[in-house]
Design a protein around this motif. Structure first.
Motif, short mmCIF file in Angstrom:
data_model
loop_
_atom_site.label_atom_id
_atom_site.label_comp_id
_atom_site.label_asym_id
_atom_site.label_seq_id
_atom_site.Cartn_x
_atom_site.Cartn_y
_atom_site.Cartn_z
N LEU A 1 0.82 -1.21 0.00
CA LEU A 1 0.00 0.00 0.00
C LEU A 1 0.86 1.26 0.00
N ALA A 2 1.93 1.25 0.77
CA ALA A 2 2.77 2.44 0.86
C ALA A 2 3.45 2.74 -0.48
N VAL A 3 4.01 1.70 -1.12
CA VAL A 3 4.71 1.96 -2.39
C VAL A 3 3.71 2.31 -3.49
N LEU A 4 2.49 1.76 -3.42
CA LEU A 4 1.48 2.13 -4.41
C LEU A 4 1.07 3.59 -4.25
N SER A 5 0.92 4.03 -3.02
CA SER A 5 0.54 5.44 -2.81
C SER A 5 1.62 6.40 -3.26
N VAL A 6 2.87 5.96 -3.20
CA VAL A 6 3.98 6.83 -3.58
C VAL A 6 4.25 6.78 -5.09
N TYR B 1 13.19 -9.37 -9.17
CA TYR B 1 13.18 -9.65 -10.60
C TYR B 1 13.48 -8.40 -11.43
N GLY B 2 13.11 -7.24 -10.94
CA GLY B 2 13.39 -6.01 -11.66
C GLY B 2 12.32 -5.59 -12.62
N ASP B 3 11.24 -6.40 -12.76
CA ASP B 3 10.18 -5.99 -13.67
C ASP B 3 9.39 -4.82 -13.11
N HIS B 4 9.34 -4.70 -11.78
CA HIS B 4 8.71 -3.56 -11.13
C HIS B 4 9.69 -3.03 -10.08
N SER B 5 9.87 -1.73 -10.07
CA SER B 5 10.80 -1.13 -9.12
C SER B 5 10.39 0.32 -8.90
N PRO B 6 10.61 0.84 -7.69
CA PRO B 6 10.26 2.24 -7.41
C PRO B 6 11.22 3.20 -8.10
N THR B 7 10.71 4.33 -8.46
CA THR B 7 11.51 5.35 -9.13
C THR B 7 11.66 6.62 -8.31
N ASP C 1 7.59 8.38 -14.13
CA ASP C 1 8.26 7.21 -14.70
C ASP C 1 7.97 5.94 -13.91
N GLY C 2 6.98 5.97 -13.04
CA GLY C 2 6.69 4.81 -12.20
C GLY C 2 6.07 3.67 -12.99
N ASN C 3 6.36 2.45 -12.57
CA ASN C 3 5.79 1.26 -13.20
C ASN C 3 4.98 0.42 -12.22
N ILE C 4 4.66 0.99 -11.08
CA ILE C 4 3.79 0.32 -10.10
C ILE C 4 2.50 1.14 -10.05
N LYS C 5 1.52 0.70 -10.81
CA LYS C 5 0.31 1.50 -11.01
C LYS C 5 -0.93 0.89 -10.37
N ASN C 6 -0.89 -0.36 -9.95
CA ASN C 6 -2.07 -0.99 -9.36
C ASN C 6 -1.64 -1.85 -8.20
N LEU C 7 -2.63 -2.36 -7.46
CA LEU C 7 -2.34 -3.12 -6.24
C LEU C 7 -1.64 -4.44 -6.56
N ASP D 1 0.53 -5.06 -8.99
CA ASP D 1 1.96 -4.78 -9.18
C ASP D 1 2.65 -4.50 -7.85
N ALA D 2 1.96 -3.80 -6.95
CA ALA D 2 2.57 -3.46 -5.67
C ALA D 2 2.79 -4.70 -4.81
N VAL D 3 1.80 -5.61 -4.81
CA VAL D 3 1.95 -6.84 -4.02
C VAL D 3 3.07 -7.71 -4.59
N TRP D 4 3.12 -7.82 -5.90
CA TRP D 4 4.19 -8.61 -6.53
C TRP D 4 5.56 -8.00 -6.21
N TRP D 5 5.65 -6.68 -6.28
CA TRP D 5 6.91 -6.03 -5.95
C TRP D 5 7.28 -6.27 -4.48
N SER D 6 6.31 -6.24 -3.59
CA SER D 6 6.60 -6.47 -2.17
C SER D 6 7.13 -7.88 -1.94
N PHE D 7 6.52 -8.87 -2.60
CA PHE D 7 6.99 -10.25 -2.46
C PHE D 7 8.43 -10.39 -2.93
N THR D 8 8.71 -9.90 -4.12
CA THR D 8 10.05 -10.06 -4.68
C THR D 8 11.09 -9.26 -3.90
N THR D 9 10.68 -8.13 -3.35
CA THR D 9 11.63 -7.30 -2.59
C THR D 9 11.87 -7.88 -1.20
#
Length: 275
Positions: A134-139, A167-173, A145-151, A153-161
């Motif tokens: 939720l925090a990274v999605l709100s930010v 994996y690098g397919d989603h990352s904060p900018t 240039d962000g690539n985390i646009k929906n929940l 993507d944010a959950v997947w990014w949280s798991f991988t992080t």
């Protein structure tokens, strides 16, 4: 039995209400992020709920401080609670209020004696994944240039992080998003270390318990061997004394008839009475 202190009684009574408030805060924090197009009144209600929950945790800290026997010691040993209460007042951001509530809930969970390590780790994992998403999605949602646009993507990014796979397919900018990523990675490593240490401690405790049982068994066997040796010595001693007494009695019986004096002859003219 020692009576619990007023502070301990207060913490025991307020544990369930504070847990309900923490869940309320989670819902109030998530709704505006998951549903950004919701009615403004909903957003205002969620914001007010967040502040009410924070105020409840702040009041809980003040009450515990007042009930503490040594207030200076309480402040020194509960500095995380104090920082969580003061932090939102310095910079009242929603993310800081989130961090404050997480710190307070975590502190109370560690103080509760019935909370086991496994439950705490599982709750920490779920909480970090949910609030990190939720925090990274709100930010990152409105970042150019962000690539985390929906929940999702944010959950997947949280798991991988959190698992440090990345994996690098989603990352904060954004800068704040990267700070969140660093915190999530460190939290994942810390939780993995806690789980590994807990498993290792369980095996070590199991081995020590088995060794202790084996040592007790060996000690009991040695004690039994000593008792058996003592019994054998007593039996041998009793057997030797009985054999000696029996030999002496036999010798006396054999020599008895030969050594008995002969009966004196009866006087002449006197006859023995006939029975």
């Amino acid at each position: 039995m020692k009576e619990p202190s007023p502070q301990a009684r207060w913490e025991r009574r307020t544990q369930a209400p504070l847990l309900v408030l923490a869940v309320t805060f989670a819902v109030a924090y998530a709704v505006p992020i998951v549903a950004p197009d919701a009615d403004p009144a909903v957003h205002r209600a969620c914001t007010h709920a967040e502040w009410v929950v924070w105020g409840a945790f702040a009041a809980d800290y003040l009450v515990r401080l007042g009930l503490a026997a040594d207030r200076k010691l309480f402040v020194r040993t509960h500095w995380l609670d104090l920082g969580a209460v003061v932090l939102p007042l310095v910079q009242p951001l929603r993310l800081l209020r989130l961090v404050a509530t997480l710190l307070l809930v975590g502190r109370r969970a560690r103080m509760a004696p019935q909370v086991r390590l496994t439950t705490y780790v599982a709750g920490a994992v779920v909480g970090l994944l949910m609030f990190g998403s939720l925090a990274v999605l709100s930010v990152e949602r409105d970042a150019p240039d962000g690539n985390i646009k929906n929940l999702g993507d944010a959950v997947w990014w949280s798991f991988t992080t959190m698992t440090t796979v990345g994996y690098g397919d989603h990352s904060p900018t954004t800068g704040l998003g990267r700070v969140l990523a660093v915190g999530l990675m460190l939290s994942g490593i810390a939780l993995l270390g806690v789980v590994t240490a807990n498993i290792a401690a369980w095996f070590i405790a199991r081995f020590e318990r088995d060794d202790q049982v084996e040592r007790l068994q060996l000690a009991a066997i040695r004690e039994l061997q000593g008792e058996v040796r003592a019994l054998r010595a007593e039996v041998a001693a009793l057997g030797g004394g009985t054999a000696g007494a029996a030999g002496a009695a036999g010798a006396a019986a054999a020599a008895g008839p030969a050594e008995q004096p002969a009966a004196a002859p009866a006087p002449r003219g006197v006859t023995s009475p006939t029975p």
